[in-house]
Design a protein around this motif. Structure first.
Motif, PDB file in Angstrom:
ATOM      1  N   PRO A 148      -6.272  -9.644  -2.979  1.00 32.06           N
ATOM      2  CA  PRO A 148      -5.379 -10.800  -3.122  1.00 32.06           C
ATOM      3  C   PRO A 148      -6.161 -12.038  -3.550  1.00 32.06           C
ATOM      4  N   THR A 149      -5.576 -12.825  -4.426  1.00 31.07           N
ATOM      5  CA  THR A 149      -6.222 -14.050  -4.898  1.00 31.07           C
ATOM      6  C   THR A 149      -5.508 -15.303  -4.400  1.00 31.07           C
ATOM      7  N   ASP A 150      -4.360 -15.111  -3.769  1.00 33.49           N
ATOM      8  CA  ASP A 150      -3.562 -16.229  -3.272  1.00 33.49           C
ATOM      9  C   ASP A 150      -2.772 -15.752  -2.066  1.00 33.49           C
ATOM     10  N   LEU A 151      -2.361 -16.700  -1.220  1.00 25.98           N
ATOM     11  CA  LEU A 151      -1.582 -16.321  -0.039  1.00 25.98           C
ATOM     12  C   LEU A 151      -0.284 -15.625  -0.411  1.00 25.98           C
ATOM     13  N   ARG A 152       0.277 -15.967  -1.571  1.00 26.25           N
ATOM     14  CA  ARG A 152       1.525 -15.318  -1.986  1.00 26.25           C
ATOM     15  C   ARG A 152       1.334 -13.839  -2.256  1.00 26.25           C
ATOM     16  N   ASP A 153       0.096 -13.450  -2.559  1.00 24.28           N
ATOM     17  CA  ASP A 153      -0.175 -12.037  -2.815  1.00 24.28           C
ATOM     18  C   ASP A 153      -0.059 -11.181  -1.561  1.00 24.28           C
ATOM     19  N   LEU A 154      -0.105 -11.802  -0.380  1.00 24.05           N
ATOM     20  CA  LEU A 154      -0.090 -11.022   0.866  1.00 24.05           C
ATOM     21  C   LEU A 154       1.194 -10.214   1.009  1.00 24.05           C
ATOM     22  N   GLN A 155       2.292 -10.694   0.407  1.00 28.44           N
ATOM     23  CA  GLN A 155       3.555  -9.972   0.529  1.00 28.44           C
ATOM     24  C   GLN A 155       3.509  -8.619  -0.182  1.00 28.44           C
ATOM     25  N   ASN A 156       2.531  -8.438  -1.043  1.00 27.13           N
ATOM     26  CA  ASN A 156       2.405  -7.176  -1.768  1.00 27.13           C
ATOM     27  C   ASN A 156       1.345  -6.261  -1.159  1.00 27.13           C
ATOM     28  N   HIS A 157       0.840  -6.636   0.022  1.00 26.98           N
ATOM     29  CA  HIS A 157      -0.232  -5.868   0.640  1.00 26.98           C
ATOM     30  C   HIS A 157       0.197  -5.292   1.981  1.00 26.98           C
ATOM     31  N   ILE A 158      -0.516  -4.249   2.387  1.00 27.80           N
ATOM     32  CA  ILE A 158      -0.323  -3.677   3.721  1.00 27.80           C
ATOM     33  C   ILE A 158      -1.058  -4.560   4.721  1.00 27.80           C
ATOM     34  N   CYS A 159      -0.338  -5.028   5.718  1.00 22.85           N
ATOM     35  CA  CYS A 159      -0.903  -5.969   6.681  1.00 22.85           C
ATOM     36  C   CYS A 159      -0.858  -5.373   8.087  1.00 22.85           C
ATOM     37  N   ILE A 160      -2.004  -5.447   8.768  1.00 19.70           N
ATOM     38  CA  ILE A 160      -2.120  -4.955  10.149  1.00 19.70           C
ATOM     39  C   ILE A 160      -2.133  -6.179  11.052  1.00 19.70           C
ATOM     40  N   LEU A 161      -1.074  -6.360  11.818  1.00 17.55           N
ATOM     41  CA  LEU A 161      -0.949  -7.548  12.651  1.00 17.55           C
ATOM     42  C   LEU A 161      -1.085  -7.192  14.121  1.00 17.55           C
TER      43      LEU A 161
END
Length: 302
Positions: free
Chosen positions: A182-195
């Motif tokens: 990811p290059t921007d915070l907006r890219d996080l929506q396209n990634h698998i996130c472990i919370l």
């Protein structure tokens, strides 16, 4: 002549109200349900009032019971404080130390410190719990909590700052090779996130905006895990991005098992504190641990 304890029934009554049942209070004291019911009945007889409404489904306080509960709790808090003050004058580090810690930090960093303290003080006993939820040390009877994050504004807890740690966003090289970085915070929506967090609430990720403000982000939790150590293990295994305090991730970054992502946005410092009930004088066993943690924090060993 044997002396009876006129306050035993008071303590049992308070426990019944807090636990919500005779059965739960009996378990807490290690006695039978009938013994709990008898103690409350004897207290009511001595006072000449009914404290509890009893039905087959629930217990509830009478108006007299509600008024008595407040006075009784205040009295017992004062008694416990007096006992703690007396104990705090003793120099021997002994007794049971109840500590609650974040899972990953507790297992990997705090426990080795606590084990060294146990070796130095053979009369000290440890009861350790590991949880990433924020517990109330007053309500849950914990001597000491170690916690990342801002503290609530409360007068019944005391704290010593142990420094702060940068929150770092990471992923395994294999994950970034497949998904892209990811290059921007907006890219996080396209990634698998472990919370981290519980089923009811995921902990947000925190980043620095270009104007220096802190921004909280709630990415879609592809994986939601209540144990910080498991969050890290999943990230190392290539299951997605995670954000954790730097001290927990640094060994994996140095071994190139994890790669830091968006480092310029990951500049938020999360405070770290030792917390204990302010209603009690700090006991020698608690002071010993807090002093050692402060010493290590000052020497950058935390």
């Amino acid at each position: 002549m044997a002396l009876t304890n006129p306050f035993g029934g008071v303590e049992i009554f308070i426990a019944v109200v807090k636990a919500g049942s005779f059965t739960a209070a009996a378990t807490q004291f290690g006695i039978t349900k009938s013994a709990v019911a008898k103690a409350v009945a004897q207290l009511e007889g001595r006072l000449g009032v009914t404290l509890l409404h009893r039905t087959t489904r629930r217990l509830s306080l009478t108006p007299d019971g509600q008024a008595y509960l407040g006075q009784a709790e205040t009295a017992f808090d004062l008694l416990r404080s007096a006992e703690d003050v007396a104990r705090s004058k003793a120099s021997t580090v002994r007794g049971i130390l109840r500590v609650d810690m974040p899972a990953a930090f507790g297992r990997r960093i705090a426990m080795p410190i606590l084990l060294n303290i146990l070796r130095a003080h053979p009369d000290l006993r440890l009861e350790a719990s590991f949880s990433d939820r924020v517990i109330d040390p007053v309500e849950e009877g914990v001597d000491l909590c170690l916690r990342f994050g801002e503290l609530p504004d409360r007068t019944d807890i005391a704290a010593r700052p142990l420094g702060s740690q940068r929150l770092v966003l990471c992923a395994a090289p294999r994950y970034l090779d497949d998904a892209g970085e990811p290059t921007d915070l907006r890219d996080l929506q396209n990634h698998i996130c472990i919370l981290g967090g519980s089923q009811s609430r995921a902990a947000p990720w925190r980043f620095i905006e270009s104007d220096g403000r802190v921004k909280s982000v709630d990415p879609i939790a592809t994986h939601l895990v209540s144990d910080g150590e498991v969050v890290i293990d999943m990230a190392v295994a290539g299951f997605g991005l995670c954000q954790m305090p730097q001290s927990l991730l640094q060994p994996y970054i140095e071994r190139k098992e994890l790669v830091e992502v968006l480092p310029e946005r990951c500049q938020v410092q999360s405070p770290f504190n030792a917390v204990w009930p302010a209603t009690r004088a700090i006991l020698p066993r608690v002071r010993t641990v807090v002093d050692e943690l402060v010493r290590r924090a000052h020497s950058k060993a935390l």
